[in-house]
Write a protein that holds these residues in place. Structure first.
Motif, PDB file in Angstrom:
ATOM      1  N   GLY A  13      36.577  32.710  30.980  1.00  0.00           N
ATOM      2  CA  GLY A  13      36.361  33.515  29.783  1.00  0.00           C
ATOM      3  C   GLY A  13      35.355  34.627  30.026  1.00  0.00           C
ATOM      4  N   SER A  14      34.347  34.328  30.838  1.00  0.00           N
ATOM      5  CA  SER A  14      33.374  35.359  31.184  1.00  0.00           C
ATOM      6  C   SER A  14      34.052  36.475  31.976  1.00  0.00           C
ATOM      7  N   ALA A  15      34.881  36.086  32.916  1.00  0.00           N
ATOM      8  CA  ALA A  15      35.540  37.076  33.775  1.00  0.00           C
ATOM      9  C   ALA A  15      36.552  37.910  32.986  1.00  0.00           C
ATOM     10  N   ILE A  16      37.392  37.239  32.199  1.00  0.00           N
ATOM     11  CA  ILE A  16      38.406  37.975  31.444  1.00  0.00           C
ATOM     12  C   ILE A  16      37.749  38.642  30.259  1.00  0.00           C
ATOM     13  N   GLY A  17      37.886  39.939  30.179  1.00  0.00           N
ATOM     14  CA  GLY A  17      37.242  40.619  29.062  1.00  0.00           C
ATOM     15  C   GLY A  17      37.774  42.031  28.938  1.00  0.00           C
ATOM     16  N   LEU A  18      36.931  42.892  28.430  1.00  0.00           N
ATOM     17  CA  LEU A  18      37.347  44.280  28.256  1.00  0.00           C
ATOM     18  C   LEU A  18      37.677  44.909  29.601  1.00  0.00           C
ATOM     19  N   GLY A  19      37.087  44.392  30.658  1.00  0.00           N
ATOM     20  CA  GLY A  19      37.413  44.878  32.004  1.00  0.00           C
ATOM     21  C   GLY A  19      38.896  44.734  32.296  1.00  0.00           C
ATOM     22  N   ASN A  20      39.478  43.612  31.885  1.00  0.00           N
ATOM     23  CA  ASN A  20      40.899  43.379  32.150  1.00  0.00           C
ATOM     24  C   ASN A  20      41.793  44.151  31.204  1.00  0.00           C
ATOM     25  N   ALA A  59      40.413  39.574  46.821  1.00  0.00           N
ATOM     26  CA  ALA A  59      40.523  38.457  47.763  1.00  0.00           C
ATOM     27  C   ALA A  59      39.432  38.503  48.830  1.00  0.00           C
ATOM     28  N   ALA A  60      39.132  39.687  49.349  1.00  0.00           N
ATOM     29  CA  ALA A  60      38.221  39.776  50.492  1.00  0.00           C
ATOM     30  C   ALA A  60      36.752  39.843  50.090  1.00  0.00           C
ATOM     31  N   VAL A  61      36.471  40.375  48.907  1.00  0.00           N
ATOM     32  CA  VAL A  61      35.074  40.542  48.494  1.00  0.00           C
ATOM     33  C   VAL A  61      34.765  39.680  47.262  1.00  0.00           C
ATOM     34  N   GLY A  62      35.616  39.773  46.247  1.00  0.00           N
ATOM     35  CA  GLY A  62      35.355  39.069  44.993  1.00  0.00           C
ATOM     36  C   GLY A  62      35.325  37.554  45.163  1.00  0.00           C
ATOM     37  N   LEU A  63      36.359  37.001  45.794  1.00  0.00           N
ATOM     38  CA  LEU A  63      36.452  35.542  45.914  1.00  0.00           C
ATOM     39  C   LEU A  63      35.275  34.945  46.693  1.00  0.00           C
ATOM     40  N   PRO A  64      34.946  35.464  47.889  1.00  0.00           N
ATOM     41  CA  PRO A  64      33.795  34.873  48.599  1.00  0.00           C
ATOM     42  C   PRO A  64      32.486  35.005  47.821  1.00  0.00           C
ATOM     43  N   PHE A 117      32.897  44.131  38.386  1.00  0.00           N
ATOM     44  CA  PHE A 117      32.809  44.127  36.923  1.00  0.00           C
ATOM     45  C   PHE A 117      33.728  43.059  36.341  1.00  0.00           C
ATOM     46  N   THR A 118      34.965  43.052  36.777  1.00  0.00           N
ATOM     47  CA  THR A 118      35.952  42.170  36.149  1.00  0.00           C
ATOM     48  C   THR A 118      35.656  40.703  36.429  1.00  0.00           C
ATOM     49  N   LEU A 119      35.059  40.400  37.581  1.00  0.00           N
ATOM     50  CA  LEU A 119      34.764  38.991  37.883  1.00  0.00           C
ATOM     51  C   LEU A 119      33.356  38.588  37.426  1.00  0.00           C
ATOM     52  N   VAL A 170      39.225  33.283  39.776  1.00  0.00           N
ATOM     53  CA  VAL A 170      39.656  34.567  40.332  1.00  0.00           C
ATOM     54  C   VAL A 170      41.153  34.773  40.110  1.00  0.00           C
ATOM     55  N   LEU A 171      41.926  33.705  40.311  1.00  0.00           N
ATOM     56  CA  LEU A 171      43.374  33.820  40.128  1.00  0.00           C
ATOM     57  C   LEU A 171      43.721  34.152  38.675  1.00  0.00           C
ATOM     58  N   LEU A 172      43.107  33.424  37.737  1.00  0.00           N
ATOM     59  CA  LEU A 172      43.420  33.669  36.324  1.00  0.00           C
ATOM     60  C   LEU A 172      43.003  35.072  35.901  1.00  0.00           C
ATOM     61  N   ASP A 173      41.820  35.492  36.342  1.00  0.00           N
ATOM     62  CA  ASP A 173      41.358  36.830  35.962  1.00  0.00           C
ATOM     63  C   ASP A 173      42.330  37.889  36.460  1.00  0.00           C
ATOM     64  N   THR A 174      42.800  37.711  37.685  1.00  0.00           N
ATOM     65  CA  THR A 174      43.702  38.693  38.281  1.00  0.00           C
ATOM     66  C   THR A 174      45.045  38.709  37.557  1.00  0.00           C
TER      67      THR A 174
END
Ligand code: TRP
Length: 462
Positions: free
Chosen positions: A20-27, A52-57, A225-227, A255-259
């Motif tokens: 819920g924090s990740a999903i927001g106005l950014g998405n 995948a390369a920066v956000g997830l780690p 921002f989005t994550l 990360v998967l749900l936000d994407t």
């Protein structure tokens, strides 16, 4: 006053709250628009690579620092990495303060449009109404703007007041499923429209010749921002996770749900826009334009079941924003609770109240008060709102993210991070060596590139 630390009631509750924090106005507000600005396909692919390369780690790093120390941003970074990193945490708390102050202005607009669209669904869309004029009228009305954002801020304070389990987690458990359901309804409706094919092609067929150099950096900046990364929000949420639960799978799920949600939102908006001949030419040249100028009218003109889906769409925007604003406020509140031993009710009211002062300044910066609307610190970003948004996404988050990444990759020992990430709960797809390599090399280089680009080439990716 040392109370035992609160914890999430369940792993599912934690994952829903963090998602819920990740999903927001950014998405819903930013991503579709920057995809539009950067010509679709190739940009989307780049964005997926950055996630995948920066956000997830980095998501895993923030969660592990929180869970390991059981402290919020400032205390956690101090303890896990070193005393100087307390300042990185403080920078994050400041970023939370700033983002929340202007974010709740846009969130307030969703309340207004919900009420408006309900009215139109009942009484019919007024013939000849210019939605662009309507929008200009609202944002220029200082009293209304302040009222809307006050309502939103009050809701945020009202939830955080009740704490992790009784407030944030409870709300996430109810709102997130509702949010997914509304989004799926909208997706089904959008995919049945004439423009769906063109929308899918635009989003998923990469054409690298249309990619501009600034797009790489824009994709990277938006992944932070989005994550909700780069400012200690995920450290804070991680600090309420009890040991014995895998943060690796949690990070993967968030990360998967936000994407997915960002992609769904984009498919929905472009299917609608491409269904109207010539509309793509007219789409207003701002993120606000798409969400609050083009869409309101299109719901009534072209979207199947639009009279029902229109109001539901603004409920979706409001819920998505609310599960993000509570986590922004929690970053600030948990700082006062952990570092200044304040009781939660007092910390919540104090933080919410002081942030709201800045919210008012943002709310009045769309023309209603000229002094707040016209000054320019960053070129082409006039007024309080645009200045704060630019500062947060272009400076605060990338800088915070870079320092957290360097700290976790280079200043924490291999053993310190490995014991947090690898245990019997770790999913099979996870490879610790790869994680460490991304943290030490890939992510810092990529993030440093954003900052260099901003500083030396003035690339703007807000
Ligand atoms: N992720 C949120 C969105 O996509 C915005 C955001 C940025 C945020 N940083 C945050 C939310 C920190 C909560 C906490 O809209």
């Amino acid at each position: 006053m040392n109370q035992p630390r609160e914890h999430w009631g369940s792993n599912m509750g934690f994952i829903l709250a963090a998602t819920g924090s990740a999903i927001g106005l950014g998405n819903l507000w930013k991503f579709p628009f920057i995809t539009w600005q950067n010509n679709g396909g190739a940009f989307v692919l780049l964005y997926l690579m950055c996630i995948a390369a920066v956000g997830l780690p980095i998501m895993m790093a923030e969660l592990l620092i929180g869970r390991k120390t059981q402290k919020s941003a400032v205390g956690a970074l101090k303890e896990a990495i070193g005393p100087l990193w307390g300042w990185v945490g403080a920078w994050g708390v400041m970023a939370g303060f700033i983002i929340l102050s202007y974010y709740s202005v846009v969130a307030g607009w969703s309340l207004f449009y919900f009420v408006k669209t309900v009215g139109w669904s009942v009484g019919g869309f007024p013939a000849g109404l210019q939605t662009g004029d309507l929008f200009a009228e609202i944002v220029g009305n200082g009293g209304l703007q302040s009222l809307l954002s006050a309502l939103f801020m009050a809701a945020t304070v009202g939830i955080v007041y009740f704490g992790i389990h009784g407030g944030i987690e409870r709300v996430a458990r109810i709102f997130l499923p509702v949010l997914f359901a509304i989004l799926l309804l909208l997706l089904v409706s959008a995919l049945s429209m004439d423009g769906a094919g063109a929308a899918l092609t635009f989003i998923f067929r990469p054409n690298f010749s249309e990619l501009e150099p600034g797009s790489v950096l824009e994709a990277l900046g938006h992944s932070f921002f989005t994550l909700s990364l780069g400012m200690g929000a995920m450290i804070t949420y991680g600090s309420y996770v009890a040991r014995g639960r895998s943060i690796v799978s949690a990070a993967g799920t968030i990360v998967l749900l936000d994407t997915l949600i960002a992609l769904f939102a984009t498919i929905i908006m472009f299917s609608v826009i491409f269904s109207v001949p010539g509309m793509d030419e007219q789409v207003n040249k701002s993120a606000a334009g798409m969400l609050f100028i083009s869409l309101p009218q299109l719901f009534y003109e072209v979207v199947p079941f639009g009279a029902i889906l229109g109001p539901l769409f603004y409920v979706l925007v409001a819920l998505a924003a609310l599960t993000s604003t509570i986590s922004l406020l929690e970053v600030v509140v948990s700082y006062f609770i952990d570092e200044h031993k304040m009781a939660r009710p007092k910390a919540t009211l104090l933080s919410g109240g002081s942030i709201f002062v800045f919210t008012i300044l943002s709310a009045l910066s769309f023309g209603s008060v000229p002094g707040l609307s016209n000054f320019e610190i960053f070129e082409g970003k006039p007024g309080v709102f645009a200045t704060l948004d630019h500062f947060a996404s272009n400076w605060a988050l990338p800088l915070g993210g870079l320092l957290i990444t360097l700290g976790a990759g280079w200043f924490m020992t291999r053993q310190a991070t490995e014991t947090e990430l690898v245990d019997e709960t770790t999913p099979r797809w996870f490879n610790y060596g790869a994680w460490r390599f991304f943290m030490r090399f890939v992510a810092p280089v990529a993030v440093a590139a954003i900052l260099v680009a901003v500083i030396f080439f003035g690339v703007d990716f807000s």
